[in-house]
Design a protein around this motif. Structure first.
Motif, PDB file in Angstrom:
ATOM      1  N   GLY A 158      34.073  37.842  41.282  1.00 34.09           N
ATOM      2  CA  GLY A 158      35.267  38.103  42.081  1.00 34.09           C
ATOM      3  C   GLY A 158      36.178  36.894  42.186  1.00 34.09           C
ATOM      4  N   LEU A 159      37.482  37.153  42.238  1.00 38.57           N
ATOM      5  CA  LEU A 159      38.488  36.091  42.346  1.00 38.57           C
ATOM      6  C   LEU A 159      38.878  35.805  43.785  1.00 38.57           C
ATOM      7  CD1 LEU A 159      40.957  37.364  39.566  1.00 38.57           C
ATOM      8  CD2 LEU A 159      39.173  35.627  39.303  1.00 38.57           C
ATOM      9  N   THR A 160      38.855  36.845  44.629  1.00 40.56           N
ATOM     10  CA  THR A 160      39.503  36.765  45.947  1.00 40.56           C
ATOM     11  C   THR A 160      38.933  35.656  46.816  1.00 40.56           C
ATOM     12  OG1 THR A 160      39.771  39.161  45.790  1.00 40.56           O
ATOM     13  CG2 THR A 160      40.266  38.144  47.902  1.00 40.56           C
ATOM     14  N   LYS A 161      37.619  35.527  46.856  1.00 37.99           N
ATOM     15  CA  LYS A 161      37.006  34.523  47.718  1.00 37.99           C
ATOM     16  C   LYS A 161      37.464  33.122  47.328  1.00 37.99           C
ATOM     17  CE  LYS A 161      32.595  32.696  49.369  1.00 37.99           C
ATOM     18  NZ  LYS A 161      31.115  32.791  49.311  1.00 37.99           N
ATOM     19  N   MET A 162      37.530  32.850  46.032  1.00 38.21           N
ATOM     20  CA  MET A 162      37.901  31.502  45.584  1.00 38.21           C
ATOM     21  C   MET A 162      39.379  31.217  45.866  1.00 38.21           C
ATOM     22  SD  MET A 162      35.603  31.084  42.137  1.00 38.21           S
ATOM     23  CE  MET A 162      34.760  32.623  41.822  1.00 38.21           C
ATOM     24  N   TYR A 163      40.228  32.214  45.699  1.00 40.54           N
ATOM     25  CA  TYR A 163      41.651  32.014  46.019  1.00 40.54           C
ATOM     26  C   TYR A 163      41.843  31.836  47.526  1.00 40.54           C
ATOM     27  CZ  TYR A 163      43.754  32.787  41.431  1.00 40.54           C
ATOM     28  OH  TYR A 163      44.172  32.645  40.125  1.00 40.54           O
TER      29      TYR A 163
END
Length: 585
Positions: free
Chosen positions: A371-376
């Motif tokens: 997933g991308l969202t957590k890192m962004y």
């Protein structure tokens, strides 16, 4: 010299097997140091010079010894201060030896070329700055003799977005000088970060007193003039200076010994009025750097972060187990958006922390998060934390992120990357807050035609614009009951809406994405990812209500799978599958 050798032989014959007349200067000094320690050899030399009536040489030798002593102490001081780095936010991260974690950075000459616009899905037209081809500059070559003399450089400016590694490049330069690995044309080096200089705001102080505060060892010097090399001042983080820079309104000041306000000192230092023969290296985020007087800056470099090879080097240094390092690098290469965004060293730090957490919790065979969202979201929170160093006593306007997200969303709808003056005015967002303080946006120069440059702003990366757009849509629905994708206002009936889930919003987002040419692909993935519990916890500070929302991951998964079966476009289906990964399915 002949008489000195004769006197030395006459007074101290036991020091030499044969008369020293045939020795050159180097051999003579070596012989003295073999027979006596440094202090005795020095005193003996000064005594003989004084006896020969060479008083000026005695004074010169005394000053030279003092300068070398101060230089040595300064090196030790800087090694002590800069030999470690904190891998994390401010002083809360893990302390590590700097040389063990530093990864080389891409620095280019010719100035700011605009943001990296590589994208996993969208084809974004190159933001043409009409500049000459950029040239890579090694840290070893910064302010070396060739750069100074060939380009007549007295003041070097390095720009780059927040987290791009400017301060790490400075620390590398300092450590190389302190360890005598490079930059030996610089005799004295004085790092003066603006974050540290801010402590003198509101006080009357001289520039020498500031130097004495940070570097007490230089009190032994009569002055900072030096025939043996250049004096370099490094002013890191101009964007962290807490006064507004107005060079045309500040009185001219060239006296380093007399007290005045810090603001007068800073403006005159940056203009090159104080300690005239010194070299200056300034680092800054864009926008703030553009207020510097053009005549004061001789060369501009741009911090471009990591290239693909440097990204790999970074993660190999962060994971001691080479097998884990190989897995991380392979995973990043397979996730195109993550791999692109890892050109930003700060984002690499976020990614590294996420993967290390996975290994700690699930062991060496852990499945790495896709997933991308957590890192962004973590990148956003880190940027907001770093904002406190620029405006420490000012809370972030509650609806600032909402306004930024709204601007990002409307720009996404129009297919707009750069932020026009009209867009800024309509959004109600302060450019300084977006570009300098939070670092969500950047600024670069476009040469419209000869002798005319225009300042242009945009988000630090197109995917950050898409993330902020998704955040706006998500907060509009959760905080206000408004589905901006359908323009349906439900905020007037909160009790009816209270127990509803996000399914209606997600259905609107999926349908809009399927109707687009890829513009909303990353937007959809971010929006869906915000519904996960881990991301909800990170986003908690941005919620205005404490209402509990029913999880709709199961229903959203069924909806997406239904759309995949009904859709004939492979590209659209590929993104829907990635959207399922964002949901943790």
């Amino acid at each position: 010299m002949k008489y000195f050798k004769q006197t030395l032989w006459k007074r101290y014959p036991e020091s030499f097997n044969t008369p020293p007349q045939g020795m050159d200067m180097v051999d003579l000094v070596d012989r003295l140091l073999e027979c006596y320690d440094l202090e005795v050899a020095l005193q003996l030399t000064k005594y003989l010079l004084k006896e020969m009536g060479l008083t000026n040489q005695v004074y010169y030798l005394t000053d030279l010894c003092t300068q070398n002593e101060v230089r040595y102490e300064l090196r030790m001081n800087l090694k002590k201060r800069y030999s470690n780095v904190y891998e994390g936010s401010a002083m809360q991260g893990e302390k590590k030896a700097f040389d063990s974690v530093f990864t080389d950075l891409s620095l280019t000459s010719k100035g700011n070329f605009g943001p990296n616009i590589q994208h996993e899905v969208r084809q974004i037209e190159k933001l043409n700055t009409h500049r000459k081809p950029e040239e890579l500059v090694a840290i070893d070559d910064i302010l070396n003799t060739k750069m100074i003399e060939n380009n007549y450089v007295k003041c070097l400016l390095t720009t780059g977005i927040g987290g791009m590694g400017k301060s790490m490049a400075v620390q590398k330069f300092i450590m190389d000088w302190a360890e005598e690995r490079a930059h030996q044309n610089v005799y004295y080096l004085f790092p003066l970060p603006f974050r540290e200089l801010n402590r003198f705001l509101g006080k009357e102080i001289s520039f020498l007193d500031i130097l004495y505060y940070f570097f007490p060892e230089i009190k032994k010097l009569k002055d900072l003039t030096c025939d043996e090399g250049r004096v370099l001042f490094i002013f890191d983080g101009l964007d962290e200076y807490q006064e507004k820079l107005e060079f045309h309104r500040i009185e001219s000041w060239s006296d380093e010994t007399t007290s005045t306000s810090l603001h007068v000192l800073v403006c005159n230092l940056l203009k090159g009025n104080i300690i005239f023969r010194s070299l200056h290296w300034i680092t800054s985020r864009p926008l703030r750097s553009h207020v510097l007087p053009p005549e004061s800056v001789n060369q501009v470099m741009d911090g471009r972060g990591f290239n693909d090879t440097q990204k790999e080097d970074y993660f190999r240094k962060r994971f001691d187990d080479p097998v884990q390092a190989d897995r991380v690098i392979a995973h990043l290469t397979s996730c195109k958006t993550l791999h692109i965004m890892c050109h930003i060293p700060l984002f690499c730090l976020v990614v590294c922390g996420t993967f290390q957490e996975a290994f700690r919790e699930c062991g060496p065979e852990a499945e790495l998060p896709k997933g991308l969202t957590k890192m962004y979201t973590q990148l956003l929170l880190v940027l907001l934390h770093l904002r406190t160093f620029r405006v420490p006593n000012q809370d972030l306007e509650k609806d600032f992120l909402f306004k930024m997200g709204k601007m990002a969303f409307h720009m996404l709808e129009k297919g707009q990357i750069t932020i026009s003056k009209e867009t800024w005015n309509e959004s109600g967002v302060e450019k300084e807050e977006a570009v300098v303080n939070t670092g969500l946006c950047t600024e670069f120069l476009v040469e419209k035609f000869i002798m005319y440059q225009e300042k242009v702003q945009c988000f630090i990366h197109p995917t950050m614009q898409e993330y902020m757009a998704a955040l706006y849509v998500y907060l509009s629905y959760r905080n206000l009951g408004k589905n901006v994708l359908e323009q349906q206002m439900r905020g007037k009936f909160p009790r009816i809406f209270k127990d509803r889930s996000m399914l209606d919003l997600f259905k609107s987002a999926v349908d809009r994405t399927l109707q687009s040419d890829g513009t909303y692909d990353l937007f959809l993935r971010f929006l869906l990812g915000m519904s996960l519990k881990t991301n909800q916890e990170l986003l908690q500070p941005f919620f205005t209500t404490s209402e509990k929302w029913t999880s709709c991951i199961k229903e959203t998964t069924a909806l997406i799978r239904k759309r995949i079966l009904a859709n004939d476009h492979p590209d659209r289906n590929a993104n829907l599958l990635l959207s399922l990964e964002e949901l943790g399915v």
